[in-house]
Write a protein that holds these residues in place. Structure first.
Motif, PDB file in Angstrom:
ATOM      1  N   PRO A 176      32.186 -60.190 -18.103  1.00  0.00           N
ATOM      2  CA  PRO A 176      33.300 -59.377 -17.582  1.00  0.00           C
ATOM      3  C   PRO A 176      33.083 -57.876 -17.731  1.00  0.00           C
ATOM      4  CG  PRO A 176      33.888 -60.427 -19.654  1.00  0.00           C
ATOM      5  CD  PRO A 176      32.594 -61.033 -19.224  1.00  0.00           C
ATOM      6  N   HIS A 177      32.176 -57.451 -18.602  1.00  0.00           N
ATOM      7  CA  HIS A 177      31.978 -56.018 -18.824  1.00  0.00           C
ATOM      8  C   HIS A 177      30.775 -55.475 -18.049  1.00  0.00           C
ATOM      9  CE1 HIS A 177      34.439 -57.285 -22.285  1.00  0.00           C
ATOM     10  NE2 HIS A 177      34.969 -56.085 -22.160  1.00  0.00           N
ATOM     11  N   LEU A 178      30.093 -56.336 -17.296  1.00  0.00           N
ATOM     12  CA  LEU A 178      29.029 -55.880 -16.403  1.00  0.00           C
ATOM     13  C   LEU A 178      29.579 -55.809 -14.985  1.00  0.00           C
ATOM     14  CD1 LEU A 178      25.950 -57.993 -17.603  1.00  0.00           C
ATOM     15  CD2 LEU A 178      26.559 -55.676 -18.279  1.00  0.00           C
ATOM     16  N   THR A 179      29.122 -54.837 -14.233  1.00  0.00           N
ATOM     17  CA  THR A 179      29.538 -54.746 -12.831  1.00  0.00           C
ATOM     18  C   THR A 179      28.871 -55.868 -12.039  1.00  0.00           C
ATOM     19  OG1 THR A 179      27.710 -53.289 -12.222  1.00  0.00           O
ATOM     20  CG2 THR A 179      29.739 -52.243 -13.044  1.00  0.00           C
ATOM     21  N   LYS A 180      29.395 -56.110 -10.852  1.00  0.00           N
ATOM     22  CA  LYS A 180      28.825 -57.155 -10.012  1.00  0.00           C
ATOM     23  C   LYS A 180      27.374 -56.843  -9.672  1.00  0.00           C
ATOM     24  CE  LYS A 180      29.523 -59.524  -5.593  1.00  0.00           C
ATOM     25  NZ  LYS A 180      30.351 -59.600  -4.351  1.00  0.00           N
ATOM     26  N   GLU A 181      27.087 -55.556  -9.417  1.00  0.00           N
ATOM     27  CA  GLU A 181      25.713 -55.156  -9.092  1.00  0.00           C
ATOM     28  C   GLU A 181      24.777 -55.352 -10.288  1.00  0.00           C
ATOM     29  OE1 GLU A 181      28.397 -53.389  -8.562  1.00  0.00           O
ATOM     30  OE2 GLU A 181      28.563 -53.528  -6.357  1.00  0.00           O
ATOM     31  N   GLU A 182      25.267 -55.045 -11.494  1.00  0.00           N
ATOM     32  CA  GLU A 182      24.425 -55.218 -12.681  1.00  0.00           C
ATOM     33  C   GLU A 182      24.129 -56.691 -12.935  1.00  0.00           C
ATOM     34  OE1 GLU A 182      25.605 -51.432 -15.532  1.00  0.00           O
ATOM     35  OE2 GLU A 182      26.948 -53.163 -15.453  1.00  0.00           O
ATOM     36  N   ARG A 183      25.120 -57.536 -12.764  1.00  0.00           N
ATOM     37  CA  ARG A 183      24.913 -58.967 -12.980  1.00  0.00           C
ATOM     38  C   ARG A 183      23.927 -59.522 -11.946  1.00  0.00           C
ATOM     39  NH1 ARG A 183      27.646 -63.462 -15.289  1.00  0.00           N
ATOM     40  NH2 ARG A 183      27.379 -65.387 -14.098  1.00  0.00           N
ATOM     41  N   GLU A 184      24.137 -59.158 -10.686  1.00  0.00           N
ATOM     42  CA  GLU A 184      23.225 -59.646  -9.642  1.00  0.00           C
ATOM     43  C   GLU A 184      21.816 -59.122  -9.849  1.00  0.00           C
ATOM     44  OE1 GLU A 184      25.075 -58.474  -6.033  1.00  0.00           O
ATOM     45  OE2 GLU A 184      26.584 -60.091  -6.057  1.00  0.00           O
ATOM     46  N   GLY A 185      21.693 -57.848 -10.271  1.00  0.00           N
ATOM     47  CA  GLY A 185      20.366 -57.295 -10.532  1.00  0.00           C
ATOM     48  C   GLY A 185      19.678 -57.993 -11.688  1.00  0.00           C
ATOM     49  N   LEU A 186      20.434 -58.325 -12.723  1.00  0.00           N
ATOM     50  CA  LEU A 186      19.860 -59.035 -13.867  1.00  0.00           C
ATOM     51  C   LEU A 186      19.393 -60.422 -13.463  1.00  0.00           C
ATOM     52  CD1 LEU A 186      19.325 -59.191 -16.917  1.00  0.00           C
ATOM     53  CD2 LEU A 186      21.693 -59.949 -17.219  1.00  0.00           C
ATOM     54  N   LEU A 187      20.205 -61.142 -12.694  1.00  0.00           N
ATOM     55  CA  LEU A 187      19.816 -62.481 -12.246  1.00  0.00           C
ATOM     56  C   LEU A 187      18.632 -62.412 -11.292  1.00  0.00           C
ATOM     57  CD1 LEU A 187      23.335 -64.092 -11.685  1.00  0.00           C
ATOM     58  CD2 LEU A 187      21.789 -64.388 -13.624  1.00  0.00           C
ATOM     59  N   ALA A 188      18.595 -61.378 -10.429  1.00  0.00           N
ATOM     60  CA  ALA A 188      17.464 -61.236  -9.500  1.00  0.00           C
ATOM     61  C   ALA A 188      16.173 -60.964 -10.261  1.00  0.00           C
ATOM     62  CB  ALA A 188      17.749 -60.104  -8.516  1.00  0.00           C
ATOM     63  N   ALA A 189      16.253 -60.147 -11.317  1.00  0.00           N
ATOM     64  CA  ALA A 189      15.066 -59.861 -12.122  1.00  0.00           C
ATOM     65  C   ALA A 189      14.571 -61.113 -12.837  1.00  0.00           C
ATOM     66  CB  ALA A 189      15.378 -58.761 -13.139  1.00  0.00           C
ATOM     67  N   LEU A 190      15.495 -61.930 -13.301  1.00  0.00           N
ATOM     68  CA  LEU A 190      15.099 -63.183 -13.949  1.00  0.00           C
ATOM     69  C   LEU A 190      14.499 -64.159 -12.943  1.00  0.00           C
ATOM     70  CD1 LEU A 190      18.188 -63.627 -16.298  1.00  0.00           C
ATOM     71  CD2 LEU A 190      15.837 -63.235 -17.040  1.00  0.00           C
TER      72      LEU A 190
END
Length: 647
Positions: A176-190
């Motif tokens: 909940p404390h990460l933005t949608k872009e940060e979460r998607e970027g983290l998942l894309a990097a993984l």
């Protein structure tokens, strides 16, 4: 005058009549035998507990005598000062970091959430990734065959795709404390990470860097406080060195004495075997082995302690340095910290300072009055077990058996359980007995009583997999930051265990409370209705006061059920053998703990048969048996008085 027929008359032609016997006598003997067997079993349990635990205190006393004569007790006197100093330093550090983290709460939660996502995905793809790494290690210079690498890589991608799609377990942890872009970027990097790589995505480093910068900025106004804490922490350096050096000396003395005792025991065993030897050659061989088994000399504890006692002045100087630091630190501390939790730690430090300085001032006198040849009394051994704050086993220094941390864990968990079970169990009983209709009663009573049929191990799994996880995730939300103890650091804690035990105690309290309400004469309620009282007035002013003794007995029996439960606390309570930190306020309930029942279940199968540790666990069982028996006896007495009053 004709004889009146008796209810005990056996009909003509009945088998018992032909043999001259009556059915009443047979059934009376059968049930009396069952009752007698129950009493015999209870007596056997008590005898078994006493027999196995009886040898604990004499054996423990012998260990404490070695502990004293070898000088470990002497070194432990200043060691307690070090422990107290460590606790005081911990309070200051917690105050400092609570203040810093309060300003960095959002960044801290962002870092925790991002790390949880990476850990979750890493765990999901570990089987395929580990297989790839093993194959690579075993391939050598020839390299991994392409077909095998393609197969394992495909398996890795398959697992990764499943976890990213949320098809495994409970899904990807929320952020909940990460933005949608940060979460998607983290998942894309993984998703794009090489199957052979175990490195964290760059987003993790960026988020951690933001946290570090925020912590540094929050720490700038607290530079003086940090320096004060560091200076106070370093004041124990001299004493720490002294305790370490003298500890090595006395530990060697204890090891030498223990080795010599083992050799003497072995020699005596061989000599006893020689007495029963069948041939002269065997007897001579056993005697020769017995004489050769003792290779060490008895330890002269007085001589061994001389170099330790010669450093008494150094202990005085080190103690004086810590006393000065304790006196100098208070004026340098800020009057108040902005964060409530941090200020509470600081206030606790101030309140404990007088006791800490008093403990330091007593140390030198205790060391000077210490005598290695002073006997260890059996009474002090028993009191040490009952009031001891340490349960330390299998250590290189000394084993201690004190039940205070175990009793404290059991008591706090029981309080949590009863705070949940009493209002729910008694409230449900009142509604079912006084307000519910016949159809509702037929549904509510079997449903609540069905909870007793759920195995405790199933509830334990529920606590680990569901309740603990939900509580921990909920505690991370900003809207609950005001709750003491939030965010919860460990999902296995006293609160989780208490909630599950409360669920287990509800059927007991409900059933017995409902029986108590049933036993209130209907004339009481009828008289209240005749006087014009409402239904609720009748319940709370007439029926409940009349049933209060029975309800109290129900609560006590529920407490007995909670105190005696093993599996749930063993799985869910966290199993940390420490006295809970009451400086946390209500947050103390979210700490892990161990219990009287849990320690027996955890350690009994691992200790050597007949050892001091083995017998200590049976003494814990005796204490637990006495507690539960006392609770149940009190409940039965209350029930008896309640029924007698109504009869």
């Amino acid at each position: 005058m004709p004889e009146s027929p008796s209810s005990n008359t056996v009909p003509a032609g009945h088998p018992f009549r032909r043999k001259g016997r009556g059915t009443d006598g047979f059934f009376k003997a059968f049930f009396a035998g069952n009752a007698g067997l129950t009493i015999v079993i209870l007596i056997l349990i008590i005898v078994f507990l006493i027999r196995e635990g009886a040898g604990f205190f004499p054996k423990y006393r012998e260990e404490l005598e070695i502990y004293r004569r070898a000088g470990l007790e002497f070194v432990d006197i200043p060691r307690h000062d070090l422990k107290a100093h460590e606790q005081m330093t911990s309070l200051l550090n917690r105050a400092y970091y609570a203040q810093v983290n309060a300003a960095c709460r959002t960044e801290f939660l962002r870092s925790s959430e991002a790390t949880a996502v990476v850990s979750y995905i890493n765990e999901a793809v570990t089987p395929a990734q580990s297989a790839l790494l093993r194959v690579q290690e075993n391939a050598g210079e020839t390299g991994i065959p392409k077909e095998l690498q393609d197969t394992l890589s495909a398996k890795y991608k398959e697992l990764l795709a499943e976890v990213l799609a949320g098809k495994r377990g409970d899904g990807i942890p929320p952020t909940p404390h990460l933005t949608k872009e940060e979460r998607e970027g983290l998942l894309a990097a993984l998703a794009a990470r090489d199957p052979m790589s175990t490195d964290d995505p760059p987003q993790i480093a960026a988020i951690d860097e933001q946290l570090s910068l925020k912590q540094a900025a929050a720490g700038e106004p607290l530079v003086e406080l940090r320096a004060t804490i560091d200076a106070f922490s370093e004041s124990s350096g001299a004493l720490d060195t002294l305790v370490s050096e003298t500890g090595d000396v006395v530990k060697a003395s204890k090891e030498g004495a223990t080795l010599h005792e083992i050799e003497i025991t072995r020699r005596n065993t061989l000599l006893e075997a020689a007495k029963t030897a069948k041939t002269a050659e065997a007897k001579a061989a056993l005697k020769a082995d017995a004489l050769a088994s003792v290779t060490t000399e008895p330890v002269d504890f007085k001589v061994a302690m001389e170099p330790v006692l010669a450093r008494l002045q150094e202990f005085r100087d080190a103690n004086a340095a810590m006393t000065r630091a304790a006196e100098e630190v208070l004026p340098k501390l800020p009057a108040k910290l902005e964060d409530e939790k941090a200020d509470r730690y600081l206030s606790t430090f101030r309140k404990a300072s007088d006791e800490y300085k008093r403990e330091l001032s007593d140390t030198t006198a205790k060391m000077e009055a210490w005598k290695l040849d002073a006997p260890v009394g059996l009474g002090s051994t028993i009191m040490g077990f009952i009031t001891g704050k340490d349960w330390i086993t299998g250590g290189e220094w000394q084993d201690f058996y004190g039940i205070v941390p175990l009793f404290a864990g059991s008591l706090l968990i029981a309080l949590i359980a009863l705070s949940l079970a009493i209002p729910l169990g008694v409230g449900a009983a009142i509604y079912t007995n006084q307000l519910a209709g016949r159809r509702e009663q037929n549904f509510i009573k079997p449903t609540i009583e069905f909870l007793q049929a759920i195995p405790s191990v199933v509830l334990g799994f529920l606590g680990i997999a569901v309740l603990g996880t939900i509580l921990q995730e909920t505690s991370m939300k900003d809207s609950f930051s005001w709750v003491p103890g939030f965010p919860i650091q460990q999902r296995l804690n006293m609160f989780t265990a208490g909630c599950l035990l409360g669920l287990m105690a509800i059927p007991t309290i409900f059933s017995l409370s409902e029986d108590a309400l049933n036993n209130v004469p209907s004339a009481f309620a009828e008289a209240s209705d005749a006087l014009g009282a409402s239904k609720l007035q009748t319940i709370f002013r007439v029926v409940l006061p009349a049933a209060v003794s029975g309800i109290l007995a129900a609560v006590l029996l529920g407490l007995g059920r909670v105190i005696g439960e093993t599996m749930v606390v063993l799985l869910v309570a966290g199993n940390r053998i420490e006295i809970p930190d009451f400086t946390e306020g209500l947050g103390v309930f979210f700490q892990p703990a161990h219990t009287l029942t849990g320690i027996i279940a955890q350690e009994l199968g691992e200790v050597p048969f007949g050892s001091v540790h083995y017998r200590a666990l049976f003494v814990v069982g005796m204490v637990l048996f006495a507690i539960v028996l006392g609770i149940n006896w009190t409940a039965q007495r209350i029930l008896h008085k309640f029924r007698t009053a109504h009869d």
